[in-house]
Design an enzyme around this catalytic site. Structure first.
Site, PDB file in Angstrom:
ATOM      1  N   SER A 240       0.723  -1.106   0.103  1.00 42.17           N
ATOM      2  CA  SER A 240       0.262  -0.549   0.286  1.00 42.17           C
ATOM      3  C   SER A 240       0.612   1.259  -0.238  1.00 42.17           C
ATOM      4  O   SER A 240       2.473   0.916   0.048  1.00 42.17           O
ATOM      5  CB  SER A 240      -0.699   0.011   0.975  1.00 42.17           C
ATOM      6  OG  SER A 240      -0.039   0.274   2.435  1.00 42.17           O
ATOM      7  N   LYS A 241      -0.133   2.326   0.143  1.00 41.95           N
ATOM      8  CA  LYS A 241       0.530   3.456  -0.555  1.00 41.95           C
ATOM      9  C   LYS A 241       2.484   3.613   1.058  1.00 41.95           C
ATOM     10  O   LYS A 241       3.347   4.726   0.807  1.00 41.95           O
ATOM     11  CB  LYS A 241      -0.051   4.926  -0.008  1.00 41.95           C
ATOM     12  CG  LYS A 241      -0.596   5.390  -1.537  1.00 41.95           C
ATOM     13  CD  LYS A 241       0.526   5.867  -2.195  1.00 41.95           C
ATOM     14  CE  LYS A 241      -0.022   6.146  -3.607  1.00 41.95           C
ATOM     15  NZ  LYS A 241       1.404   6.815  -4.887  1.00 41.95           N
ATOM     16  N   ARG A 242       1.933   3.119   2.203  1.00 44.02           N
ATOM     17  CA  ARG A 242       2.824   3.157   3.465  1.00 44.02           C
ATOM     18  C   ARG A 242       3.568   2.493   3.357  1.00 44.02           C
ATOM     19  O   ARG A 242       4.705   2.968   3.951  1.00 44.02           O
ATOM     20  CB  ARG A 242       1.965   2.304   4.473  1.00 44.02           C
ATOM     21  CG  ARG A 242       1.915   1.402   4.917  1.00 44.02           C
ATOM     22  CD  ARG A 242       1.463   0.652   5.884  1.00 44.02           C
ATOM     23  NE  ARG A 242       1.164  -0.634   5.605  1.00 44.02           N
ATOM     24  CZ  ARG A 242       0.832  -0.839   5.658  1.00 44.02           C
ATOM     25  NH1 ARG A 242      -0.464  -1.194   5.157  1.00 44.02           N
ATOM     26  NH2 ARG A 242       0.790  -2.576   5.498  1.00 44.02           N
TER      27      ARG A 242
END
Length: 468
Positions: A240-242
């Site tokens: 994910s973006k994290r």
């Protein structure tokens, strides 16, 4: 287990939904399909699954095409729009209705919701499956799925997987408004496109149990299914973006060459012995479904940098120069001028040995991209005192007419430094400042050979003129 249907030329497809950017996982799926087809003289097709009209956008489609083109994946024929084939999908639904493989269902959304509330954790069973007295009212068409036994898939990656048919409902294949569902559209398109191998993420595995029932109901041959594990972050969790960059365009903006991305993505979940670094020709020859593992792959930026550095290092200089120019244009910088290219080209053999990304290489090559007068930064300016400028003047005189080779320049610089009772380092620092305006640069002699005699001496003269 054989992974090629007998007597059928290989046809693979990449079928993204145009609802956003091209995810790194989607790019890897496209690459696997491309490698498998190209390695067997087959076709690699592109289908845009744009049936979700509320979320599909032309901009997303364009981004997908641009991403695949940047990655270097060519496809056969024009991209196919799934939405534009809706009449064909509906035609098949009506064929299934006529053959008894499907039936009319008049249940309303409210009736279905009430049934599910009364029968939690059970697939919906339509009361119209075997009805003969049918009303004159809107209806959906449902697949008449088998109620007994199991649906079994011989997956080329996951092995044999199965589900009890009592766990699957009679899914809708044509809505009451006459629009086909995604499940039907995928099967019809794969059949009509002669797709032999469906290589996709294992998040589609549950869909496959339903889709093979349509293949079977129509009497169509099933393609080979190969469900590949998803890509996780370095912490082992779903990407994910994290975790940083997850869109292919973000990796392009970070300056990883397409060649490096193809190599790295191929190794995310697939292996060929201990081979880590390879070129396209090798990947096309080696890639097979049996080399795909069942465990999720982990995105590793350090390994990506290593792969990227390798490919920059082996890239032909002309190709690397073009890649640098394209990268500057993509990031909003001006295209390289001919003068900059002329300076940069001879510097590439030395510069590319250490760079891991295109921005790193451009940073090292800054000396070749700037014009006179060179404006040293604050740290470099401190090294340009009257003594060091005197050394630069002596070096200018020493190399004015000699052979302009790296070895000869280095010998001349050592002599000048010794004449001033100093080591080469004492001359190298102001020389860096004069040539590049920085204290951290490539080798001063690599810079001088790349810039050439006239430009190098002019930059030195600019600084010695300031001596007083």
């Amino acid at each position: 287990m054989s992974d090629t249907p007998a007597d059928r030329p290989v046809v693979t497809r990449f079928a993204p939904s145009p609802t956003g950017y091209l995810h790194i996982g989607g790019a890897r799926t496209a690459l696997f399909n491309w490698l498998y087809a190209r390695g067997r003289g087959g076709k690699f097709l592109l289908r845009i699954e744009d049936t979700d009209r509320a979320r599909s956008t032309p901009q997303a489609t364009e981004a997908i095409l641009k991403g695949l083109t940047w990655l270097g994946l060519d496809w056969d024929g024009d991209p196919i729009s799934q939405f534009e084939r809706k009449d064909r999908h509906a035609e098949v639904a009506r064929q299934m209705l006529a053959s008894g493989a499907a039936y009319r269902c008049f249940s309303t959304p409210e009736e279905i919701a009430a049934w599910r509330e009364a029968n939690p954790r059970q697939p919906f069973q339509s009361p119209w499956r075997d009805a003969t007295d049918l009303p004159d009212a809107p209806y959906a068409i449902r697949l008449r799925a088998p109620r007994q036994g199991e649906t079994v898939i011989d997956d080329a990656v996951q092995g044999q997987v199965r589900v009890g048919n009592d766990q699957l409902d009679d899914m809708i294949i044509l809505r009451s408004d006459g629009t086909p569902t995604y499940m039907l559209a995928v099967v019809v398109d794969d059949h009509d496109m002669d797709v032999t191998h469906v290589i996709r993420g294992d998040d589609h595995l549950t869909n496959t149990f339903r889709q093979v029932q349509i293949f079977d109901a129509m009497g169509w041959p099933r393609p080979v299914f190969a469900h590949i594990p998803l890509i996780h972050g370095e912490d082992g969790k779903k990407l994910s973006k994290r975790h940083g960059a997850v869109g292919l365009h973000e990796f392009a903006a970070l300056g990883y060459p397409p060649e490096a991305m193809r190599n790295y993505l191929a190794r995310l979940g697939w292996s060929h012995g201990d081979d880590e670094l390879f070129v396209d020709e090798q990947a096309r020859g080696w890639f097979d479904l049996s080399g795909i593992g069942r465990a999720p792959a982990r995105l590793d930026f350090k390994k990506l940098e290593h792969v990227s550095g390798h490919h920059i290092g082996i890239m032909p200089d002309a190709r690397l120069l073009a890649a640098l120019d394209a990268f500057r244009s993509e990031t909003g910088a001006a295209s390289l001028t001919q003068r900059q290219k002329d300076r940069l080209m001879p510097a590439l053999p030395a510069l590319k040995e250490k760079a891991k990304t295109l921005p790193q290489l451009l940073e090292q090559a800054r000396f070749a991209l700037i014009d006179r007068p060179v404006d040293p930064d604050e740290k470099a300016s401190k090294s340009l005192d009257s003594v060091s400028r005197g050394m630069l003047a002596a070096l200018t005189a020493a190399v004015q007419h000699g052979s302009w080779t790296r070895d000869e320049l280095e010998r001349a610089a050592k002599r000048v430094a010794e004449d001033h009772g100093a080591g080469l380092g004492k001359l190298a620092t102001p020389l860096r400042a004069a040539l590049a305006g920085r204290t951290a640069t490539p080798s001063v002699f690599d810079m001088m050979t790349a810039l050439g005699r006239e430009e190098s001496l002019a930059r030195l003269q600019d600084q010695t003129d300031l001596a007083g």
